[in-house]
Design a protein around this motif. Sequence first.
Motif, short mmCIF file in Angstrom:
data_model
loop_
_atom_site.label_atom_id
_atom_site.label_comp_id
_atom_site.label_asym_id
_atom_site.label_seq_id
_atom_site.Cartn_x
_atom_site.Cartn_y
_atom_site.Cartn_z
N VAL A 135 -1.07 3.36 2.28
CA VAL A 135 -0.96 2.68 0.99
C VAL A 135 -1.92 3.30 -0.02
O VAL A 135 -1.57 3.52 -1.20
N ARG A 136 -3.11 3.64 0.41
CA ARG A 136 -4.11 4.22 -0.49
C ARG A 136 -3.69 5.59 -0.98
O ARG A 136 -3.88 5.94 -2.16
N ILE A 137 -3.09 6.40 -0.12
CA ILE A 137 -2.63 7.74 -0.53
C ILE A 137 -1.55 7.64 -1.60
O ILE A 137 -1.52 8.41 -2.57
N LYS A 138 -0.66 6.67 -1.45
CA LYS A 138 0.38 6.48 -2.47
C LYS A 138 -0.24 6.16 -3.82
O LYS A 138 0.14 6.73 -4.85
N LYS A 139 -1.21 5.24 -3.83
CA LYS A 139 -1.82 4.85 -5.10
C LYS A 139 -2.58 6.00 -5.73
O LYS A 139 -2.53 6.20 -6.94
N GLU A 140 -3.31 6.78 -4.93
CA GLU A 140 -4.09 7.89 -5.47
C GLU A 140 -3.20 8.94 -6.12
O GLU A 140 -3.51 9.46 -7.19
N ARG A 141 -2.09 9.27 -5.48
CA ARG A 141 -1.24 10.34 -5.99
C ARG A 141 -0.27 9.88 -7.07
O ARG A 141 0.35 10.70 -7.73
N ALA A 142 -0.12 8.56 -7.23
CA ALA A 142 0.72 8.05 -8.31
C ALA A 142 -0.09 7.69 -9.54
O ALA A 142 0.47 7.23 -10.54
N LYS A 143 -1.40 7.89 -9.51
CA LYS A 143 -2.28 7.46 -10.60
C LYS A 143 -1.97 8.19 -11.89
O LYS A 143 -1.97 7.58 -12.97
N ASP A 144 -1.69 9.48 -11.83
CA ASP A 144 -1.47 10.28 -13.05
C ASP A 144 0.00 10.46 -13.37
O ASP A 144 0.35 11.27 -14.24
N ILE A 145 0.88 9.76 -12.70
CA ILE A 145 2.32 9.89 -12.94
C ILE A 145 2.70 9.09 -14.17
O ILE A 145 2.33 7.92 -14.32
N LYS A 146 3.46 9.71 -15.10
CA LYS A 146 3.88 9.02 -16.31
C LYS A 146 5.08 8.11 -16.05
O LYS A 146 5.17 7.02 -16.58
N ASN A 147 6.04 8.61 -15.26
CA ASN A 147 7.23 7.82 -14.97
C ASN A 147 6.93 6.83 -13.85
O ASN A 147 6.86 7.20 -12.68
N LYS A 148 6.70 5.59 -14.23
CA LYS A 148 6.36 4.57 -13.25
C LYS A 148 7.62 4.05 -12.57
O LYS A 148 8.68 3.92 -13.17
N GLY A 149 7.49 3.75 -11.29
CA GLY A 149 8.61 3.23 -10.53
C GLY A 149 8.19 3.02 -9.09
O GLY A 149 7.01 2.88 -8.77
N GLN A 150 9.17 3.02 -8.19
CA GLN A 150 8.89 2.86 -6.77
C GLN A 150 8.35 4.17 -6.21
O GLN A 150 9.01 5.20 -6.27
N VAL A 151 7.16 4.13 -5.65
CA VAL A 151 6.51 5.32 -5.11
C VAL A 151 6.80 5.40 -3.61
O VAL A 151 6.49 4.47 -2.86
N ILE A 152 7.37 6.49 -3.18
CA ILE A 152 7.64 6.71 -1.77
C ILE A 152 7.26 8.14 -1.41
O ILE A 152 7.11 9.00 -2.29
N PHE A 153 7.07 8.38 -0.12
CA PHE A 153 6.73 9.73 0.33
C PHE A 153 7.99 10.60 0.37
O PHE A 153 9.08 10.12 0.69
N GLN A 154 7.80 11.89 0.04
CA GLN A 154 8.93 12.81 0.11
C GLN A 154 9.40 13.00 1.55
O GLN A 154 10.60 13.02 1.83
N ASN A 155 8.46 13.15 2.47
CA ASN A 155 8.79 13.19 3.89
C ASN A 155 8.80 11.76 4.45
O ASN A 155 7.98 10.94 4.05
N SER A 156 9.73 11.47 5.33
CA SER A 156 9.78 10.13 5.93
C SER A 156 8.53 9.91 6.79
O SER A 156 8.13 10.77 7.57
N VAL A 157 7.90 8.76 6.61
CA VAL A 157 6.68 8.40 7.36
C VAL A 157 6.97 7.11 8.12
O VAL A 157 7.42 6.12 7.54
N GLU A 158 6.71 7.13 9.42
CA GLU A 158 6.98 5.96 10.26
C GLU A 158 5.82 5.75 11.22
O GLU A 158 5.28 6.70 11.78
N VAL A 159 5.45 4.48 11.37
CA VAL A 159 4.40 4.08 12.31
C VAL A 159 5.06 3.26 13.41
O VAL A 159 5.64 2.21 13.14
N GLN A 160 4.97 3.76 14.65
CA GLN A 160 5.60 3.09 15.79
C GLN A 160 4.54 2.64 16.78
O GLN A 160 3.73 3.45 17.24
N ASP A 161 4.57 1.34 17.09
CA ASP A 161 3.67 0.79 18.09
C ASP A 161 4.29 0.95 19.47
O ASP A 161 5.49 0.75 19.66
N GLY A 162 3.46 1.32 20.48
CA GLY A 162 3.97 1.50 21.83
C GLY A 162 2.88 1.98 22.76
O GLY A 162 1.69 2.01 22.43
N MET A 163 3.31 2.37 23.96
CA MET A 163 2.38 2.89 24.96
C MET A 163 2.34 4.41 24.84
O MET A 163 3.38 5.08 24.92
#
Length: 559
Positions: A239-267
């Motif tokens: 979440v912090r990385i999204k906010k840092e890199r969207a700080k200087d963006i003029k076109n405001k909107g939904q911020v998402i990563f270009q590469n898909s990022v997934e967190v999976q819980d497991g063994m």
Amino acid sequence: MKNLQNRVITLGEHFWDFLCIINSRFIKPHNMKNNIRIKLEYIRHDVINLRIYVKNAYYHFLKVLRSILGTLKRSSEHFIYMLKNEKIKVIIQEFFAFFKLKFHIHRIEVYRFFRVLLVIFSLFGCIYVINYIRNIEWALQIKVNGETLGYVQNEFSFWGAEQTARKRIVLLEDETNMNVVPEFTICAINSGELTDERELADNIIAIWSNKIAKASGVYIAGNFYGATTESSKLKGALVRIKKERAKDIKNKGQVIFQNSVEVQDGMYPISSIYDFDEKILPILYSSERVKSQYIITEEDTIEKVAAKFNMTTQEFIKLNQKKNQFTLGDIVDVFVEKPLLDIKVVRTIKEQEEVPFESIKIESTNYPYGTSFYKQRGKNGLAEVTYNVTYIQDKEVSRSAVSNKIIKEPINEYVVIGKRRNNYFYDYSLTDDTLDNANFIWPVESNKGYISCYFSGSNRHRGIDICAEAGTGILASDSGIVVSAGWEGTYGKSVVIQHDNGLFTRYAHNSEIFVRVGQRVKQGEVISAMGRTGYATGNHLHFEILKNGIQVNPLPHIS
């Protein structure tokens, strides 16, 4: 009774065959399913036949039971009567003697009663077993080295879980232990005992490595980068990385990563679990080298371009198919550093756009072939279109329409196309002598009018225009037969005459027509009145002479 025994024995044999099938390990899964289905069908037929037989036996049993109850009632009445006379011993002796006599008389009915009772209990037992079989689920039991991993519907579920487990592992101490040879056995399980893919992957990892722990794995663009036990820190960092890199963006909107990022819980194996601050966080802020393009400028050399993008000269030449010479304006391939978790912004915008009208062609035999005109002009409509627009570094890279709301419907265009073929033909065998020997006269009465437009091949004017007052008589330039008289597209009201020498003349833009098709006219006879019908800007006669279907200049042939 013997018939009932045979039915029960047949049902028992089919049920025994069924139990032998489901416990067999030598039958292939698909053959086993077919055999189970066939045996269950046999059992169903046996139960139906047995139910019909037992129904009839039940009615007979009620009849016998009513007879026994009647006997007991009479016996009890007699017993009570004797008790009143206080002859206990005699009463008991007489009672047992009476009961023995009655039992001897009705012994056959009593035997039948107990036999029917036995059949009823057997039937209820069969029904219980069949319902139990119908309610259980059939699955494949997976065993590896004698240890049960779980239960799945088919073999593909296991292979999918194995691939999931392999993706979780970055490095194992002994990679030879990653080979798993499963043993599949069909078995019956209770509802809800199937093993899902994630749980099965955990069990597989437990076989590969004895040292496993619960952790959260990081997957970027489908690739596994490691796991950590500090799941909250991991999610907070994303979440912090999204906010840092969207700080200087003029076109405001939904911020998402270009590469898909997934967190999976497991063994995960211990060897794949890292400390978040030391290993995982630097990965999230790391960069990757991606191929890009660069335009050569006047001051560029191979060495300068390579150094500009942190490349060696050999690497630059190899990337560009071993070319070592470039000119101004050439596009070359280079490697650039791009953040692994670069962002893009998706905005939802609404725009009004024109909706093009549809052009509809109407074919009509009311108009000559080749004629066309607008019955109704078209007009574009208006729609409100909602787009999801994607921006990378404030530059639009793509957009997709989400919804389309019509504000104003378009008005369709209707074009009438003439399809009527003229009922006259052209003689394509005429020679130049035919035209030279023709004797055409001035086609306007009293030699009135003047030529306002001459015959020309450049502007496609295939006749001469003679101007005069409206209503001036139009004459047949030579004798012949009228082959067309009526509306003819842009010619307006037109008359076509076929002459005796095979030539044709056309008289167009008339206000009135005085002849009809098939009528023979003489040279100089009035056939119509001058006007401005069709495509005309003023009152005039458009006069044509046609030879072999082609218009020729009329002036040299008018006497």
